[in-house]
Design an enzyme around this catalytic site. Structure first.
Site, short mmCIF file in Angstrom:
data_model
loop_
_atom_site.label_atom_id
_atom_site.label_comp_id
_atom_site.label_asym_id
_atom_site.label_seq_id
_atom_site.Cartn_x
_atom_site.Cartn_y
_atom_site.Cartn_z
N TYR A 150 -0.54 4.47 13.29
CA TYR A 150 -1.93 4.89 13.20
C TYR A 150 -2.72 4.22 14.34
O TYR A 150 -2.15 3.55 15.19
CB TYR A 150 -2.46 4.59 11.80
CG TYR A 150 -1.63 5.30 10.75
CD1 TYR A 150 -1.54 6.68 10.73
CD2 TYR A 150 -0.88 4.58 9.83
CE1 TYR A 150 -0.73 7.34 9.81
CE2 TYR A 150 -0.06 5.23 8.90
CZ TYR A 150 0.00 6.61 8.90
OH TYR A 150 0.80 7.26 8.00
N GLN A 160 -6.73 -1.68 1.96
CA GLN A 160 -6.23 -1.48 3.32
C GLN A 160 -7.16 -0.50 4.04
O GLN A 160 -7.27 0.67 3.66
CB GLN A 160 -4.80 -0.94 3.30
CG GLN A 160 -4.17 -0.91 4.69
CD GLN A 160 -2.80 -0.27 4.70
OE1 GLN A 160 -2.69 0.93 4.46
NE2 GLN A 160 -1.78 -1.05 4.99
N GLY A 189 7.03 -1.60 -2.41
CA GLY A 189 6.35 -0.32 -2.41
C GLY A 189 6.83 0.58 -3.52
O GLY A 189 6.32 0.53 -4.64
N ARG A 242 -1.54 -5.75 8.62
CA ARG A 242 -0.18 -5.23 8.47
C ARG A 242 0.35 -4.78 9.83
O ARG A 242 -0.35 -4.09 10.58
CB ARG A 242 -0.13 -4.06 7.49
CG ARG A 242 1.30 -3.75 7.02
CD ARG A 242 1.33 -2.59 6.06
NE ARG A 242 2.55 -2.62 5.23
CZ ARG A 242 3.07 -1.56 4.63
NH1 ARG A 242 2.50 -0.38 4.74
NH2 ARG A 242 4.14 -1.67 3.88
N ALA A 256 -3.80 3.07 2.14
CA ALA A 256 -4.54 3.33 3.37
C ALA A 256 -5.79 4.15 3.06
O ALA A 256 -5.70 5.24 2.48
CB ALA A 256 -3.65 4.06 4.37
N PRO A 276 0.83 -1.22 0.00
CA PRO A 276 0.00 0.00 0.00
C PRO A 276 0.86 1.25 0.00
O PRO A 276 1.83 1.35 0.74
CB PRO A 276 -0.80 -0.12 1.30
CG PRO A 276 -0.03 -1.08 2.15
CD PRO A 276 0.67 -2.00 1.23
N LEU A 277 0.49 2.20 -0.86
CA LEU A 277 1.26 3.44 -1.04
C LEU A 277 0.32 4.64 -1.06
O LEU A 277 -0.39 4.85 -2.05
CB LEU A 277 2.04 3.39 -2.36
CG LEU A 277 3.18 2.39 -2.47
CD1 LEU A 277 3.55 2.15 -3.92
CD2 LEU A 277 4.39 2.88 -1.70
N THR A 278 0.28 5.40 0.01
CA THR A 278 -0.53 6.61 0.04
C THR A 278 0.08 7.64 -0.90
O THR A 278 1.24 8.00 -0.75
CB THR A 278 -0.61 7.16 1.46
OG1 THR A 278 -1.26 6.19 2.29
CG2 THR A 278 -1.38 8.46 1.51
#
Length: 360
Positions: free
Chosen positions: A179, A98, A313, A226, A56, A23-25
């Site tokens: 988070y 995610q 990533g 995760r 995310a 996952p890559l914001t």
């Protein structure tokens, strides 16, 4: 011989290879946190991943931590994500979402003045947050009351229901990187007493309840989690990361998950330890490793039984055809950090594939 390009049964989902997209914001959603045309193209370009774990995504409204990150709480967001999943599936790909609560990393400027919540009133001090008004210091969060926690769990359940409506193959519960769920998990940020504070089994309670809520919706064999027991991002630390990860490895066996996605290191090198070996020793399910793997190292980890798959990533950001490149040992495109969060097409959907370069 098991290698990066061997199929993998990940719970209820069969993967074509073990080169996963982490996952890559990248803040390419619109102002209402709805996935955009750019995002449809971005994920479709990377459908050759064994599994895409999408970025995310806000499980519930009012918890923005990045400005223009996507959500999964409105009908418009569900419809936007459905366009993404349809595009990925049309190319033969698999995709999980995610689901995430930003906790103390959220900021009032991004949330109509709402003060963020956390296990304890301890602010992030290691960085500042990007807002439409420029970078700002993180605020001291409000301590979440015990009687508010059922609402958080229901938020994860609803997010899973919406992800299912949007056509995702499963969900990954975000318990990493400082988070909300990770804030409860690690003792550097969780100083509370009561059922969600103190010993590991209490600090892990919220994470386990969020996993259970998602599993009620999808079935546990379409749910992953995760973890980042070492990562100091967002001012995070734990006094005993190896003890924490060992306890989690044993406990998560009972959850019958599709996978655990373990970040092996710390972005900033402040905490150093081997968390992979104890986790692999005690966890009997599928283990995905992540952080700084080359194709060669990833292949060795899988062949040696250390991991069942590896998530990439930034290499996947810059190389939409990453599995094909790794398979033939081709040179990789260099990522441009200047465009990671710029909200435009450059550095997001314009990285060339090997075929495009050959035709140029």
């Amino acid at each position: 011989m098991t290698d990066l390009f061997t199929p993998l049964q990940l719970g209820a989902v069969t993967l074509n290879n073990r080169v996963l997209m982490a996952p890559l914001t990248r803040r390419r959603a619109d102002a209402d946190h709805v996935p955009t045309d750019m995002m449809v193209e971005h994920y479709a370009q990377r459908a050759s991943a064994g599994l895409i774990i999408a970025e995310a995504t806000m499980a519930m409204e009012g918890n923005s931590a990045f400005w223009r990150e996507p959500g999964i709480y409105s009908d418009a967001q569900v419809a936007g994500w459905k366009r993404v999943t349809d595009a990925v599936h049309a190319k033969g790909g698999k995709i999980f979402l995610q689901i995430w609560h930003g906790g103390r990393s959220c900021h009032p400027v991004l949330n109509n003045g709402r003060v963020p919540v956390a296990p304890s009133p301890i602010a992030i001090t290691s960085d500042e947050v990007h807002t439409p008004e420029g970078k700002k210091a993180y605020t001291v969060p409000r301590e979440l009351a015990d009687d508010e926690i059922p609402g958080i769990i229901e938020g994860f359940r609803t997010a899973a229901e919406n992800a299912k409506r949007a056509g995702f193959d499963g969900v990954e519960v975000h318990g990493a990187n400082g988070y909300l769920l990770d804030e409860f998990l690690r003792d550097g940020s969780n100083h509370r007493e009561g059922p969600y504070g103190g010993p590991i089994e209490n600090r892990a309670r919220l994470l386990l309840e969020a996993i259970e809520a998602a599993s009620d919706v999808f079935g546990s064999d379409r749910v992953g989690v995760r973890l980042s027991p070492l990562n100091s991002f967002n001012s995070m630390k734990d006094s005993d990361p190896v003890g924490l990860v060992t306890w989690l490895a044993k406990r998560l066996n009972d959850a019958n998950l599709a996978y655990v996605h373990l970040m092996r290191a710390d972005f900033f090198g402040e905490q150093k330890s081997d968390v992979v070996t104890p986790f692999r020793e005690h966890y009997k399910g599928n283990l995905i490793l992540n952080m700084g793997y080359s194709g060669e190292e990833a292949g060795s980890a899988i062949e040696g039984g250390q991991a069942d798959a590896v998530a990439f990533g930034v290499p996947f950001l810059a190389n939409p055809d990453l599995p094909a490149r790794l398979k033939v040992g081709a040179e990789l495109n260099e990522p441009d950090p200047n465009t990671f969060y710029t909200q435009g097409e450059e550095g997001y959907i314009d990285y060339p594939t090997m075929d495009a370069l050959a035709e140029a």
